[in-house]
Write a protein that holds these residues in place. Structure first.
Motif, PDB file in Angstrom:
ATOM      1  N   UNK A 348       0.807  -1.236   0.000  1.00  0.00           N
ATOM      2  CA  UNK A 348       0.000   0.000   0.000  1.00  0.00           C
ATOM      3  C   UNK A 348       0.835   1.279   0.000  1.00  0.00           C
ATOM      4  N   UNK A 349       2.089   1.193   0.440  1.00  0.00           N
ATOM      5  CA  UNK A 349       2.913   2.407   0.470  1.00  0.00           C
ATOM      6  C   UNK A 349       3.420   2.780  -0.914  1.00  0.00           C
ATOM      7  N   UNK A 350       3.405   1.834  -1.815  1.00  0.00           N
ATOM      8  CA  UNK A 350       3.995   2.130  -3.125  1.00  0.00           C
ATOM      9  C   UNK A 350       3.024   2.072  -4.289  1.00  0.00           C
ATOM     10  N   UNK A 383      13.210   0.102 -10.666  1.00  0.00           N
ATOM     11  CA  UNK A 383      13.674  -1.172 -10.083  1.00  0.00           C
ATOM     12  C   UNK A 383      12.695  -2.301 -10.402  1.00  0.00           C
ATOM     13  N   UNK A 384      11.407  -2.037 -10.262  1.00  0.00           N
ATOM     14  CA  UNK A 384      10.407  -3.086 -10.520  1.00  0.00           C
ATOM     15  C   UNK A 384      10.419  -3.453 -12.007  1.00  0.00           C
ATOM     16  N   UNK A 426       4.439  -9.438  -8.491  1.00  0.00           N
ATOM     17  CA  UNK A 426       4.506  -9.507  -7.024  1.00  0.00           C
ATOM     18  C   UNK A 426       5.973  -9.688  -6.590  1.00  0.00           C
ATOM     19  N   UNK A 427       6.632 -10.683  -7.178  1.00  0.00           N
ATOM     20  CA  UNK A 427       8.027 -10.960  -6.808  1.00  0.00           C
ATOM     21  C   UNK A 427       8.923  -9.769  -7.153  1.00  0.00           C
ATOM     22  N   UNK A 432      12.202  -5.219  -5.358  1.00  0.00           N
ATOM     23  CA  UNK A 432      12.552  -3.785  -5.436  1.00  0.00           C
ATOM     24  C   UNK A 432      12.369  -3.083  -4.094  1.00  0.00           C
ATOM     25  N   UNK A 433      11.900  -3.813  -3.114  1.00  0.00           N
ATOM     26  CA  UNK A 433      11.760  -3.222  -1.775  1.00  0.00           C
ATOM     27  C   UNK A 433      10.439  -2.521  -1.549  1.00  0.00           C
TER      28      UNK A 433
END
Ligand SMILES: Cc1ncc(COP(=O)(O)O)c(C=O)c1O
Length: 435
Positions: A348-350, A383-384, A426-427, A432-433
């Motif tokens: 939810x933060x990203x 990153x993702x 998802x992975x 990517x944190x």
């Protein structure tokens, strides 16, 4: 050639302005169904379909066969000579337009840019006026006119602009340009078009060009009453409504063939490209016979409506009808949306927003300071994006800051393939944190 050789030759012989995805671009060699292979044999699941062009699937057999038969029979002759492939597609498309639009005539070209150019020519000819309203965050292509219509600074190559085009506020409820919240906003973005016309034009506009869902802009879906209000104002000032269906057409948004049909309005002119021929270069501008005959002279697009792309378009459209992609995209889209919403609940933060229509869905990546902070997060997006590629998933990017992932796979994707892509996403988010 190996993938490295291809990349090296691309660096040497293609202009640096040719945009490529990824730090190390994927040198694609072949593709089949939902799978793309690079020149080193690595396989990817394709969630972007060559930017929504491969509408059914890579190598869809009906389309491949139609192309092979047509190329043996007649590969090109130009529209100076009518032929079966072009009239067959024109007839099919006329049948896909709701009767109340009165839209039945086609002008085929080779790209979305040219289709939008034709639409503007028609609107100007019919109204005898030159001023146009377009949308911020809209994308129209790369000609001088298309770049001027575009409200997307990332894609403006040169500062020179064609005069007479005004850009209305983007109908984006996630990032409301007026800082309001739907529905309390009372459609301020749409109503502002009246002020735009009154203050910045002569009051005599030729038309309004808009995408029913802003594609390159990051799959931004205007509020459902938006077009009724916006088009009502445009018609009050004598303008025509041009629906740019380059990304949204052909059932992509689910339930209907055309994106505008979600909004209860009817266009005067419709442009389409991308998915029309499952990846072969074809595009089209359609309108009513009355508007079509307003163009004062005859005109030509050398490769427009060429027999091979038209044979591909015919087979593509017939396959779309046979597979009932309108229903299919609605159902598969609902499944994909659920999967993306589950990812949003997990990160939810990203993941700031999940949005889109049908099989045209996006997630917007934002800052992780606190939930609800909408600052675009380009670092985590990058990153993702790279992680998904490494794990074998191709997705698209978009949005004003490039922090939106666009997911619009070929329409014949299976539910299992959708789930596979969601697992990779998802992975990749976890790697990517994201949290
Ligand atoms: C909505 C829309 N209109 C027009 C275009 C221009 O199409 P093309 O790149 O085929 O010229 C695009 C391309 O992405 C588009 O998304």
């Amino acid at each position: 050639m190996t993938a490295d050789e291809i990349r090296e030759k691309a660096r040497r012989y293609l202009m640096p302005s040719v945009i490529q995805y990824y730090q190390e671009p994927v040198a694609v060699e072949s593709a089949s169904g939902l799978r793309v292979r690079d020149a080193d044999g690595k396989e990817y699941l394709d969630f972007f379909g060559g930017i929504l062009t491969v509408s059914l699937a890579h190598g869809e057999p009906n389309v491949v066969n139609a192309v092979k038969v047509q190329i043996d029979r007649l590969s090109h002759i130009s529209t100076l000579y009518p032929n079966e492939p072009i009239v067959a597609v024109a007839e099919l498309l006329a049948g896909m337009m709701p009767a109340e639009t009165g839209i039945s005539q086609s002008f085929f070209v080779s790209s979305g840019t040219e289709a939008d150019e034709m639409a503007v020519m028609l609107a100007m000819s019919k109204t005898g006026r030159n001023e146009l309203i377009a949308l911020r965050n809209g994308y129209s292509g790369r000609s001088a006119l298309a770049q001027s219509l575009m409200g997307h600074s990332n894609w403006r190559v040169l500062p020179q602009q064609i005069a007479g085009i005004k850009h209305a506020a983007q109908p984006d409820c996630y990032r409301c340009p007026f800082g309001l919240t739907y529905p309390n906003c009372e459609l301020r973005c749409a109503k502002d078009i009246e002020s735009l016309i009154q203050y910045t034009t002569t009051g005599e506009i030729a038309g309004f060009l808009a995408e029913p869902v802003q594609g390159v802009g990051g799959f931004v879906v205007p509020p459902k009453e938006y077009f009724e209000v916006a088009v009502g104002i445009v018609r009050k000032y004598g303008g025509l409504f041009i629906a740019d269906e380059v990304q949204t057409g052909f059932g992509r948004t689910g339930e209907h063939w055309w994106g505008w049909q979600h909004y209860g309005v009817k266009p005067d002119i419709v442009t389409m490209a991308k998915g029309i021929a499952n990846g072969l270069p074809a595009a089209n501008c359609m309108t009513t016979p009355e508007i079509a005959k307003a163009l004062p002279r005859q005109t030509l697009s050398t490769f427009g409506g060429s027999p091979v792309p038209m044979a591909a378009a015919r087979a593509t459209i017939e396959s779309m009808q046979a597979h009932d992609v309108r229903t299919r995209n609605k159902e598969l889209g609902a499944h994909l949306r659920d999967g993306l919403l589950a990812l949003q609940a997990k990160y939810p933060h990203h993941i700031g927003q999940v949005r889109g229509l049908g099989l045209m869905l996006a997630i917007e990546l934002v800052d992780d300071e606190l939930v609800g902070n909408r600052t675009p997060n380009t670092a985590i997006t990058a990153k993702v994006f790279e992680a998904a590629k490494r794990r074998g998933l191709l997705i698209g990017k978009g949005g004003r800051w490039g922090n939106v992932f666009r997911i619009a796979p070929p329409m014949l994707i299976s539910q299992a393939e959708l789930d596979e892509g969601l697992r990779i996403l998802d992975a990749s988010l976890a790697e990517a944190g994201a949290h």
